[in-house]
Scaffold this active site. Structure first.
Site, short mmCIF file in Angstrom:
data_model
loop_
_atom_site.label_atom_id
_atom_site.label_comp_id
_atom_site.label_asym_id
_atom_site.label_seq_id
_atom_site.Cartn_x
_atom_site.Cartn_y
_atom_site.Cartn_z
N HIS A 1 0.78 -1.39 0.02
CA HIS A 1 -0.09 -0.07 0.07
C HIS A 1 0.99 1.18 0.05
CE1 HIS A 1 -3.35 -2.53 0.97
NE2 HIS A 1 -2.87 -2.98 2.04
O1 RIB Z 1 -4.77 0.37 4.71
C1 RIB Z 1 -3.47 0.47 4.61
C2 RIB Z 1 -2.81 1.49 5.30
O2 RIB Z 1 -3.19 1.26 6.57
C3 RIB Z 1 -1.18 1.35 5.21
O3 RIB Z 1 -0.68 2.71 5.20
C4 RIB Z 1 -0.95 0.87 6.36
O4 RIB Z 1 0.35 1.08 6.88
C5 RIB Z 1 -1.94 1.31 7.59
O5 RIB Z 1 -1.59 2.33 8.09
#
Ligand code: RIB
Ligand code: CA
Length: 320
Positions: A251
């Site tokens: 992500h």
């Molecule tokens: O949904 C994914 C996000 O939430 C990413 O930034 C992960 O590190 C969590 O913070």
């Protein structure tokens, strides 16, 4: 001329991978890394940022500043089940054959300046040039807007890892973690009149790192690849158990990659708002990507990416 970037993180596992990618991308000049509570308590986040920078042994390291330790309104809610008790896949518990910590507590070099002050100061130094890449809850960003919205509008753009538009959420059927953790902050960001690029689950779920790839590079003996293997082991186990995949979603690294090469993603303009009061839908990003009937666009939303190009970029710069 490299793009000047501040990386705002709730260092967590994929945040750490994002830091590795950012620091090893010559297109970016990392002005600072700021910490915010989210995946893990703020103090764990600050330690994890330094553990990650120590793996890189970057000279000189970027400035590191401490930000907000709680959301604007909502209660704290960590993601220990995904990122481990230490927020970094429990690497702080790893020991070598002699019983010594593989990743000992780092010497922390934290700026005396609060993250919000540092962000505002850097914008004044580099007006219309600075990109803010936010890969955790938007609490620091919202506090900066509340402090000086006019100055924040001199940001070139904010690239936000957050939201879920035409796909399900990951902390509820409709909400993504970063937005859900501080929906009030996210709405303040949506209303601020700053150029926004959302990198939501719609795109980041296509940014997949296979466990076999991690093992292949880690087997070559490099410290960076070994750290990726060590810090993602629990994160991959979570994905295997709960997402049915033998690997993990990148992500936060994708948000950094968008700062490096925006042509990696496809974006659509949209009016984005955040549900802050729904019993079932709090933290939902609300937008209609099909048309602009629902208001003047305030953001561009990433809907797809060049998977091969992103994977190659990540492997070459983080794992190789
Ligand atoms: O949904 C994914 C996000 O939430 C990413 O930034 C992960 O590190 C969590 O913070
Ligand atoms: Ca994060």
């Amino acid at each position: 001329m490299p793009g000047r970037v501040i990386l705002d993180t709730d260092t967590g596992v994929d945040d750490a991978l994002a830091i590795l990618l950012a620091m090893r991308s010559p297109e970016l000049r990392i002005e600072a890394i700021t910490g915010v509570c989210g995946n893990t308590p703020l103090e764990h986040c600050m330690r994890n940022i330094h553990i990650t920078l120590d793996v890189l042994d970057a000279a000189p390291p970027p400035e590191v500043a401490r930000g907000e330790d709680r959301p604007l309104v909502r209660e704290l809610a960590f993601a220990g089940d995904i990122h481990g008790n230490d927020g970094l896949g429990d690497v702080t518990r790893l020991e070598d054959a002699k019983g010594a910590r593989v990743y000992p507590d780092p010497v922390q070099r934290v700026s005396p300046v609060h993250a919000v002050d540092l962000i505002l100061e850097r914008i004044e130094r580099y007006p219309d040039e600075l990109i803010l890449v936010a890969v955790g809850p938007l609490t620091n960003v919202a506090r900066a807007i509340m402090r000086d919205a006019d100055r924040m509008r001199r940001l070139r753009e904010i690239i936000i890892m957050g939201g879920a538009f035409e796909t399900g959420g990951n902390v509820s059927p409709v909400a993504e973690f970063n937005i859900h953790a501080d929906p009030h902050a996210a709405q303040i960001v949506c209303d601020a009149g700053i150029p926004l690029v959302f990198v939501p689950l719609d795109a980041t779920r296509q940014a997949f790192l296979d466990a076999k790839t991690i093992d292949r590079y880690a087997g070559k003996g490099g410290a960076r690849a070994a750290f990726v293997r060590d810090c993602t082991a629990r994160y991959v186990a979570f994905h295997r158990r709960n997402r049915g995949v033998n690997g993990c979603f990148l992500h936060d690294p994708l948000a950094v990659a968008v700062a490096v090469r925006e042509d990696l993603v496809t974006t659509v303009p949209a009016r984005v708002d955040v549900e802050i009061a729904g019993d079932l839908t709090t933290g939902m990003t609300v937008a209609d990507l099909r048309s602009q009937r629902w208001g003047e666009p305030n953001a561009r939303v990433c809907t797809a990416l060049d998977v091969q190009a992103f994977t190659r970029l990540f492997e070459e710069r983080v794992l190789a």
